[in-house]
Design a protein around this motif. Structure first.
Motif, PDB file in Angstrom:
ATOM      1  N   GLN A 153       0.842  -1.193   0.000  1.00 23.77           N
ATOM      2  CA  GLN A 153       0.000   0.000   0.000  1.00 23.77           C
ATOM      3  C   GLN A 153       0.878   1.244   0.000  1.00 23.77           C
ATOM      4  O   GLN A 153       0.838   2.063   0.922  1.00 23.77           O
ATOM      5  CB  GLN A 153      -0.918  -0.020   1.225  1.00 23.77           C
ATOM      6  N   LEU A 154       1.664   1.368  -1.028  1.00 24.83           N
ATOM      7  CA  LEU A 154       2.636   2.448  -1.106  1.00 24.83           C
ATOM      8  C   LEU A 154       1.944   3.776  -1.367  1.00 24.83           C
ATOM      9  O   LEU A 154       1.296   3.963  -2.388  1.00 24.83           O
ATOM     10  CB  LEU A 154       3.640   2.153  -2.228  1.00 24.83           C
ATOM     11  N   THR A 155       2.065   4.697  -0.416  1.00 27.04           N
ATOM     12  CA  THR A 155       1.597   6.057  -0.609  1.00 27.04           C
ATOM     13  C   THR A 155       2.800   6.946  -0.897  1.00 27.04           C
ATOM     14  O   THR A 155       3.952   6.515  -0.807  1.00 27.04           O
ATOM     15  CB  THR A 155       0.860   6.573   0.644  1.00 27.04           C
ATOM     16  N   PHE A 156       2.519   8.199  -1.227  1.00 31.43           N
ATOM     17  CA  PHE A 156       3.626   9.112  -1.519  1.00 31.43           C
ATOM     18  C   PHE A 156       4.526   9.286  -0.300  1.00 31.43           C
ATOM     19  O   PHE A 156       5.752   9.326  -0.414  1.00 31.43           O
ATOM     20  CB  PHE A 156       3.078  10.463  -1.971  1.00 31.43           C
ATOM     21  N   PHE A 157       3.919   9.370   0.899  1.00 32.43           N
ATOM     22  CA  PHE A 157       4.712   9.511   2.114  1.00 32.43           C
ATOM     23  C   PHE A 157       5.572   8.275   2.346  1.00 32.43           C
ATOM     24  O   PHE A 157       6.748   8.377   2.716  1.00 32.43           O
ATOM     25  CB  PHE A 157       3.796   9.743   3.323  1.00 32.43           C
ATOM     26  N   ASP A 158       4.998   7.078   2.128  1.00 36.33           N
ATOM     27  CA  ASP A 158       5.772   5.845   2.263  1.00 36.33           C
ATOM     28  C   ASP A 158       6.954   5.848   1.295  1.00 36.33           C
ATOM     29  O   ASP A 158       8.055   5.390   1.628  1.00 36.33           O
ATOM     30  CB  ASP A 158       4.895   4.622   1.986  1.00 36.33           C
ATOM     31  N   LEU A 176       0.073   3.962  14.937  1.00 32.04           N
ATOM     32  CA  LEU A 176      -0.894   4.992  15.308  1.00 32.04           C
ATOM     33  C   LEU A 176      -1.970   5.142  14.229  1.00 32.04           C
ATOM     34  O   LEU A 176      -3.148   5.368  14.546  1.00 32.04           O
ATOM     35  CB  LEU A 176      -0.186   6.328  15.528  1.00 32.04           C
ATOM     36  N   SER A 177      -1.569   5.010  12.971  1.00 31.13           N
ATOM     37  CA  SER A 177      -2.529   5.141  11.875  1.00 31.13           C
ATOM     38  C   SER A 177      -3.582   4.041  11.914  1.00 31.13           C
ATOM     39  O   SER A 177      -4.724   4.237  11.497  1.00 31.13           O
ATOM     40  CB  SER A 177      -1.804   5.118  10.527  1.00 31.13           C
ATOM     41  N   MET A 178      -3.187   2.869  12.428  1.00 27.23           N
ATOM     42  CA  MET A 178      -4.136   1.764  12.512  1.00 27.23           C
ATOM     43  C   MET A 178      -5.226   2.028  13.540  1.00 27.23           C
ATOM     44  O   MET A 178      -6.331   1.498  13.438  1.00 27.23           O
ATOM     45  CB  MET A 178      -3.386   0.464  12.872  1.00 27.23           C
ATOM     46  N   HIS A 179      -4.926   2.851  14.537  1.00 26.21           N
ATOM     47  CA  HIS A 179      -5.855   3.051  15.641  1.00 26.21           C
ATOM     48  C   HIS A 179      -6.461   4.459  15.674  1.00 26.21           C
ATOM     49  O   HIS A 179      -7.320   4.725  16.523  1.00 26.21           O
ATOM     50  CB  HIS A 179      -5.148   2.777  16.977  1.00 26.21           C
ATOM     51  N   ASN A 180      -6.016   5.346  14.790  1.00 28.08           N
ATOM     52  CA  ASN A 180      -6.510   6.708  14.816  1.00 28.08           C
ATOM     53  C   ASN A 180      -6.853   7.157  13.400  1.00 28.08           C
ATOM     54  O   ASN A 180      -5.971   7.227  12.539  1.00 28.08           O
ATOM     55  CB  ASN A 180      -5.461   7.645  15.433  1.00 28.08           C
ATOM     56  N   VAL A 181      -8.128   7.440  13.181  1.00 29.77           N
ATOM     57  CA  VAL A 181      -8.587   7.807  11.834  1.00 29.77           C
ATOM     58  C   VAL A 181      -7.968   9.122  11.386  1.00 29.77           C
ATOM     59  O   VAL A 181      -7.559   9.267  10.219  1.00 29.77           O
ATOM     60  CB  VAL A 181     -10.127   7.911  11.815  1.00 29.77           C
ATOM     61  N   TRP A 182      -7.846  10.100  12.297  1.00 29.19           N
ATOM     62  CA  TRP A 182      -7.308  11.408  11.931  1.00 29.19           C
ATOM     63  C   TRP A 182      -5.862  11.296  11.479  1.00 29.19           C
ATOM     64  O   TRP A 182      -5.461  11.889  10.471  1.00 29.19           O
ATOM     65  CB  TRP A 182      -7.417  12.367  13.118  1.00 29.19           C
ATOM     66  N   ILE A 183      -5.062  10.520  12.205  1.00 31.20           N
ATOM     67  CA  ILE A 183      -3.657  10.334  11.826  1.00 31.20           C
ATOM     68  C   ILE A 183      -3.575   9.600  10.491  1.00 31.20           C
ATOM     69  O   ILE A 183      -2.756   9.937   9.629  1.00 31.20           O
ATOM     70  CB  ILE A 183      -2.893   9.565  12.916  1.00 31.20           C
ATOM     71  N   ARG A 184      -4.429   8.603  10.299  1.00 32.35           N
ATOM     72  CA  ARG A 184      -4.416   7.857   9.044  1.00 32.35           C
ATOM     73  C   ARG A 184      -4.748   8.754   7.863  1.00 32.35           C
ATOM     74  O   ARG A 184      -4.126   8.666   6.799  1.00 32.35           O
ATOM     75  CB  ARG A 184      -5.394   6.689   9.133  1.00 32.35           C
ATOM     76  N   LYS A 185      -5.719   9.629   8.039  1.00 29.71           N
ATOM     77  CA  LYS A 185      -6.062  10.551   6.957  1.00 29.71           C
ATOM     78  C   LYS A 185      -4.924  11.534   6.690  1.00 29.71           C
ATOM     79  O   LYS A 185      -4.659  11.897   5.540  1.00 29.71           O
ATOM     80  CB  LYS A 185      -7.337  11.302   7.311  1.00 29.71           C
ATOM     81  N   MET A 186      -4.262  11.980   7.773  1.00 25.67           N
ATOM     82  CA  MET A 186      -3.179  12.941   7.612  1.00 25.67           C
ATOM     83  C   MET A 186      -1.996  12.320   6.874  1.00 25.67           C
ATOM     84  O   MET A 186      -1.367  12.960   6.024  1.00 25.67           O
ATOM     85  CB  MET A 186      -2.727  13.442   8.982  1.00 25.67           C
TER      86      MET A 186
END
Length: 237
Positions: free
Chosen positions: A32-37, A79-89
Motif C-alpha cells: 500500500q505504497l503512498t507518496f509519504f511511504d 498509530l494510523s491503525m488506531h486513529n482515523v485522523w492520523i491515518r487521513k493525515m
C-alpha cells in the motif's frame, strides 16, 4: 585497513541493517505504497547507501539516524491503525472524481489530475466510454477504483440463480521436475496415485514435468518441460 575493505564491511553492515529494518516495517511499504511511504523508503535507502560508501561519515551515528527513521515509520503506522485522523493525515483519503456518471472537475483539480490522465486510467481498466461509469475514485496510493453502471456490469451465476461449486486454491504437486511429497501428503494422496494419473498421458518420469497442479475440482494440470504439450487430466473419472 584499505578503503576498499572498509567499504565492503560497511556495505555488508548496511545491507543487513536495511534488511532488518524493512522487515520490521512490514509489507505496507510495498502493498500500500503512498507518496509519504515512498519518501520514507527513499530516505532510509539513502541513509543505507551513506553507511556503505561514505567512509568519512560516522558509522554509529548514521546507523542511529537509520534506526530513528525506521522506528518513527513503525510508530506512525501503528498509530494510523488506531486513529482515523492520523491515518487521513498520513495516507490521505480516496477522492471521488466521477459520481452518478458525472465528472467532478473540482475534485480533479484538488488532486491535480488532468482529464487526459483520468481517461487514460479508465482505458487501462478496460473502460473506453465514460458513459459506462457510475463512480470513479482515486485511492490514497494513486490507484483508481471503478464502479460501472449496473447495465454494463458482467452477469454472474448468482444473477441467473445458477448454483456453482466451490473453487479453492490449486495445489502444486510437481515443480521443475521435483515431486512435492508434503503437498501429496496434505491431500492424502500417494506417489503411485500421481504416477497413475501421469501415465494417462504416457508421462513416465516426473523429471519431465515442469508443473503439475491439482485444483479443487480434481483436474490435474500438467505442463511438460521445453516446448512439449500441456494437459488437463480429470482425476475423478
Amino acid at each position: 585497513m584499505s578503503i576498499t575493505l572498509v567499504v565492503i564491511i560497511r556495505s555488508v553492515i548496511s545491507f543487513f541493517a536495511l534488511l532488518l529494518f524493512v522487515r520490521l516495517m512490514g509489507k505496507q511499504q510495498v502493498a500500500q505504497l503512498t507518496f509519504f511511504d515512498y519518501v520514507v523508503g527513499i530516505t532510509i535507502g539513502s541513509m543505507a547507501s551513506t553507511i556503505s560508501v561514505q567512509v568519512n561519515e560516522n558509522l554509529v551515528s548514521t546507523m542511529a539516524g537509520l534506526a530513528t527513521w525506521t522506528i518513527l515509520a513503525i510508530i506512525l503506522a501503528i498509530l494510523s491503525m488506531h486513529n482515523v485522523w492520523i491515518r487521513k493525515m498520513v495516507d490521505g483519503e480516496a477522492t471521488i472524481v466521477v459520481a452518478d456518471g458525472k465528472i467532478l472537475e473540482d475534485n480533479l483539480r484538488k488532486i491535480r489530475i488532468p482529464m487526459e490522465q483520468l481517461l487514460s486510467e479508465l482505458r487501462t481498466q478496460g473502460v473506453f466510454n465514460i458513459t459506462d461509469v457510475e463512480f470513479v475514485m482515486f485511492e490514497p496510493g494513486g490507484k483508481i477504483s471503478i464502479q460501472k453502471k449496473s447495465q454494463k456490469q458482467p452477469i454472474t451465476p448468482k444473477d441467473l440463480n445458477i448454483t456453482t461449486q466451490y473453487d479453492g486454491l490449486p495445489t502444486n504437486l510437481i515443480l521443475d521436475g521435483i515431486l512435492l511429497q508434503d503437498a501429496l501428503r496434505s491431500l492424502h494422496l500417494s506417489k503411485a496415485w500421481l504416477q497413475h494419473q501421469l501415465s494417462k498421458q504416457n508421462i513416465q518420469d516426473v523429471r519431465d514435468v515442469s508443473l503439475a497442479q491439482l485444483d479443487t475440482k480434481g483436474n490435474l494440470y500438467v505442463d511438460l518441460k521445453g516446448d512439449k504439450s500441456c494437459y488437463t487430466i480429470p482425476t475423478n473419472s
